[in-house]
Scaffold this motif. Structure first.
Motif, PDB file in Angstrom:
ATOM      1  N   LEU A 175       0.860  -1.160   0.044  1.00  0.00           N
ATOM      2  CA  LEU A 175      -0.019   0.000   0.031  1.00  0.00           C
ATOM      3  C   LEU A 175       0.750   1.285  -0.058  1.00  0.00           C
ATOM      4  O   LEU A 175       2.114   1.269  -0.025  1.00  0.00           O
ATOM      5  N   ARG A 176       0.232   2.443  -0.130  1.00  0.00           N
ATOM      6  CA  ARG A 176       0.910   3.692   0.079  1.00  0.00           C
ATOM      7  C   ARG A 176       0.159   4.489   1.060  1.00  0.00           C
ATOM      8  O   ARG A 176      -1.144   4.406   1.363  1.00  0.00           O
ATOM      9  N   THR A 177       0.968   5.154   1.779  1.00  0.00           N
ATOM     10  CA  THR A 177       0.378   6.194   2.827  1.00  0.00           C
ATOM     11  C   THR A 177      -0.276   7.261   2.275  1.00  0.00           C
ATOM     12  O   THR A 177      -0.031   7.640   0.998  1.00  0.00           O
ATOM     13  N   VAL A 178      -0.806   8.173   3.032  1.00  0.00           N
ATOM     14  CA  VAL A 178      -1.245   9.395   2.772  1.00  0.00           C
ATOM     15  C   VAL A 178      -0.074  10.307   1.761  1.00  0.00           C
ATOM     16  O   VAL A 178      -0.519  10.827   0.777  1.00  0.00           O
ATOM     17  N   ALA A 179       0.992  10.314   2.373  1.00  0.00           N
ATOM     18  CA  ALA A 179       2.004  11.030   1.778  1.00  0.00           C
ATOM     19  C   ALA A 179       2.792  10.253   0.412  1.00  0.00           C
ATOM     20  O   ALA A 179       3.724  10.844   0.033  1.00  0.00           O
ATOM     21  N   GLY A 180       2.526   9.304   0.279  1.00  0.00           N
ATOM     22  CA  GLY A 180       2.908   8.399  -1.033  1.00  0.00           C
ATOM     23  C   GLY A 180       3.948   7.407  -0.577  1.00  0.00           C
ATOM     24  O   GLY A 180       4.677   6.940  -1.599  1.00  0.00           O
ATOM     25  N   VAL A 181       4.329   7.107   0.669  1.00  0.00           N
ATOM     26  CA  VAL A 181       5.446   6.262   1.113  1.00  0.00           C
ATOM     27  C   VAL A 181       4.979   4.772   0.846  1.00  0.00           C
ATOM     28  O   VAL A 181       3.562   4.362   1.307  1.00  0.00           O
ATOM     29  N   GLU A 182       5.646   4.086   0.123  1.00  0.00           N
ATOM     30  CA  GLU A 182       5.124   2.642  -0.162  1.00  0.00           C
ATOM     31  C   GLU A 182       5.478   1.821   1.125  1.00  0.00           C
ATOM     32  O   GLU A 182       6.628   1.751   1.507  1.00  0.00           O
ATOM     33  N   VAL A 183       4.673   1.095   1.541  1.00  0.00           N
ATOM     34  CA  VAL A 183       4.699   0.106   2.571  1.00  0.00           C
ATOM     35  C   VAL A 183       4.416  -1.280   2.180  1.00  0.00           C
ATOM     36  O   VAL A 183       3.138  -1.688   1.672  1.00  0.00           O
ATOM     37  N   ASP A 184       4.958  -2.247   2.446  1.00  0.00           N
ATOM     38  CA  ASP A 184       5.129  -3.602   2.243  1.00  0.00           C
ATOM     39  C   ASP A 184       4.758  -4.210   3.381  1.00  0.00           C
ATOM     40  O   ASP A 184       5.641  -4.408   4.430  1.00  0.00           O
ATOM     41  N   MET A 185       3.622  -4.921   3.728  1.00  0.00           N
ATOM     42  CA  MET A 185       3.459  -5.729   4.919  1.00  0.00           C
ATOM     43  C   MET A 185       3.289  -7.152   4.808  1.00  0.00           C
ATOM     44  O   MET A 185       2.584  -7.540   3.976  1.00  0.00           O
ATOM     45  N   SER A 186       4.124  -7.690   5.719  1.00  0.00           N
ATOM     46  CA  SER A 186       4.035  -9.202   5.730  1.00  0.00           C
ATOM     47  C   SER A 186       3.608  -9.507   7.183  1.00  0.00           C
ATOM     48  O   SER A 186       4.652  -9.674   8.080  1.00  0.00           O
ATOM     49  N   LEU A 187       2.483  -9.694   7.447  1.00  0.00           N
ATOM     50  CA  LEU A 187       1.942 -10.009   8.898  1.00  0.00           C
ATOM     51  C   LEU A 187       2.013 -11.433   9.246  1.00  0.00           C
ATOM     52  O   LEU A 187       1.369 -12.215   8.402  1.00  0.00           O
ATOM     53  N   ASP A 188       2.185 -11.677  10.302  1.00  0.00           N
ATOM     54  CA  ASP A 188       1.922 -12.948  10.944  1.00  0.00           C
ATOM     55  C   ASP A 188       0.212 -13.299  10.843  1.00  0.00           C
ATOM     56  O   ASP A 188      -0.536 -12.499  10.791  1.00  0.00           O
ATOM     57  N   ARG A 189       0.055 -14.472  10.785  1.00  0.00           N
ATOM     58  CA  ARG A 189      -1.497 -14.938  10.806  1.00  0.00           C
ATOM     59  C   ARG A 189      -2.200 -14.434  11.832  1.00  0.00           C
ATOM     60  O   ARG A 189      -3.310 -14.220  11.711  1.00  0.00           O
ATOM     61  N   ASP A 190      -1.396 -14.161  13.202  1.00  0.00           N
ATOM     62  CA  ASP A 190      -2.172 -13.778  14.389  1.00  0.00           C
ATOM     63  C   ASP A 190      -2.194 -12.369  14.602  1.00  0.00           C
ATOM     64  O   ASP A 190      -2.638 -12.075  15.579  1.00  0.00           O
ATOM     65  N   THR A 191      -1.637 -11.491  13.782  1.00  0.00           N
ATOM     66  CA  THR A 191      -1.586  -9.980  13.902  1.00  0.00           C
ATOM     67  C   THR A 191      -2.818  -9.580  13.177  1.00  0.00           C
ATOM     68  O   THR A 191      -3.219  -9.907  11.971  1.00  0.00           O
ATOM     69  N   HIS A 192      -3.464  -8.800  13.952  1.00  0.00           N
ATOM     70  CA  HIS A 192      -4.712  -7.902  13.638  1.00  0.00           C
ATOM     71  C   HIS A 192      -4.450  -6.382  14.117  1.00  0.00           C
ATOM     72  O   HIS A 192      -4.109  -5.917  14.945  1.00  0.00           O
ATOM     73  N   LEU A 193      -4.208  -5.764  12.936  1.00  0.00           N
ATOM     74  CA  LEU A 193      -3.928  -4.207  13.005  1.00  0.00           C
ATOM     75  C   LEU A 193      -5.175  -3.568  13.658  1.00  0.00           C
ATOM     76  O   LEU A 193      -6.339  -3.911  13.251  1.00  0.00           O
ATOM     77  N   ARG A 194      -4.806  -2.630  14.517  1.00  0.00           N
ATOM     78  CA  ARG A 194      -5.912  -1.755  14.920  1.00  0.00           C
ATOM     79  C   ARG A 194      -5.603  -0.371  14.836  1.00  0.00           C
ATOM     80  O   ARG A 194      -4.508  -0.153  14.352  1.00  0.00           O
ATOM     81  N   ASP A 198      10.745   6.538  12.751  1.00  0.00           N
ATOM     82  CA  ASP A 198      11.993   7.207  12.580  1.00  0.00           C
ATOM     83  C   ASP A 198      12.212   8.023  13.527  1.00  0.00           C
ATOM     84  O   ASP A 198      11.920   9.442  13.305  1.00  0.00           O
ATOM     85  N   GLU A 199      12.999   7.825  14.541  1.00  0.00           N
ATOM     86  CA  GLU A 199      13.160   8.772  15.564  1.00  0.00           C
ATOM     87  C   GLU A 199      14.041   9.776  15.416  1.00  0.00           C
ATOM     88  O   GLU A 199      13.624  11.375  15.769  1.00  0.00           O
ATOM     89  N   PRO A 200      15.251   9.785  14.494  1.00  0.00           N
ATOM     90  CA  PRO A 200      16.093  11.022  14.151  1.00  0.00           C
ATOM     91  C   PRO A 200      15.365  12.036  13.549  1.00  0.00           C
ATOM     92  O   PRO A 200      15.426  13.284  13.558  1.00  0.00           O
ATOM     93  N   ASN A 201      14.275  11.917  12.632  1.00  0.00           N
ATOM     94  CA  ASN A 201      13.402  12.647  11.743  1.00  0.00           C
ATOM     95  C   ASN A 201      12.214  12.953  12.583  1.00  0.00           C
ATOM     96  O   ASN A 201      11.336  13.668  11.870  1.00  0.00           O
ATOM     97  N   LEU A 202      11.692  12.008  13.605  1.00  0.00           N
ATOM     98  CA  LEU A 202      10.437  12.396  14.261  1.00  0.00           C
ATOM     99  C   LEU A 202       9.217  11.880  13.187  1.00  0.00           C
ATOM    100  O   LEU A 202       8.410  12.865  13.131  1.00  0.00           O
ATOM    101  N   THR A 203       9.421  10.949  12.608  1.00  0.00           N
ATOM    102  CA  THR A 203       8.131  10.700  11.608  1.00  0.00           C
ATOM    103  C   THR A 203       7.671   9.353  11.977  1.00  0.00           C
ATOM    104  O   THR A 203       8.551   8.461  12.265  1.00  0.00           O
ATOM    105  N   ALA A 204       6.284   9.014  11.711  1.00  0.00           N
ATOM    106  CA  ALA A 204       5.803   7.779  12.015  1.00  0.00           C
ATOM    107  C   ALA A 204       4.793   7.399  10.948  1.00  0.00           C
ATOM    108  O   ALA A 204       4.256   8.528  10.475  1.00  0.00           O
ATOM    109  N   ILE A 205       4.543   6.227  10.725  1.00  0.00           N
ATOM    110  CA  ILE A 205       3.546   5.800  10.011  1.00  0.00           C
ATOM    111  C   ILE A 205       2.529   5.071  10.538  1.00  0.00           C
ATOM    112  O   ILE A 205       3.036   4.163  11.559  1.00  0.00           O
TER     113      ILE A 205
END
Length: 84
Positions: free
Chosen positions: A42-61, A69-76
């Motif tokens: 997928l792509r974030t609102v800002a256009g960053v490409e995100v490739d997610m490979s989640l475990d079967r038991d992982t459910h996003l909330r 990214d702590e040095p740049n104070l950015t988060a997805i």
């Protein structure tokens, strides 16, 4: 591209809320069904490409922190829309 295998935490948790205060948040919009899929590209609102490979038991909330990214104070952050 950012690769995600599991959430780092949730923005509602006090420790993450403090870290994210003043940070640049890039939302990744998801519908309530797609977070249950194991592999997403997928792509974030800002256009960053995100490739997610989640475990079967992982459910996003809503609010799950997917990348930090702590040095740049950015988060997805996952934004899971209500409904179905």
């Amino acid at each position: 591209m950012i690769h995600v295998e599991r959430p780092l935490g949730n923005a509602a948790d006090p420790a993450w809320a403090q870290l994210l205060d003043g940070a640049v948040i890039d939302d990744l919009d998801l519908d309530p069904v797609r977070p249950q899929e194991e592999h997403l590209h997928l792509r974030t609102v800002a256009g960053v490409e995100v490739d997610m490979s989640l475990d079967r038991d992982t459910h996003l909330r809503d609010g799950d922190v997917l990348a930090w990214d702590e040095p740049n104070l950015t988060a997805i952050v996952a934004r899971v829309s209500p409904g179905g």
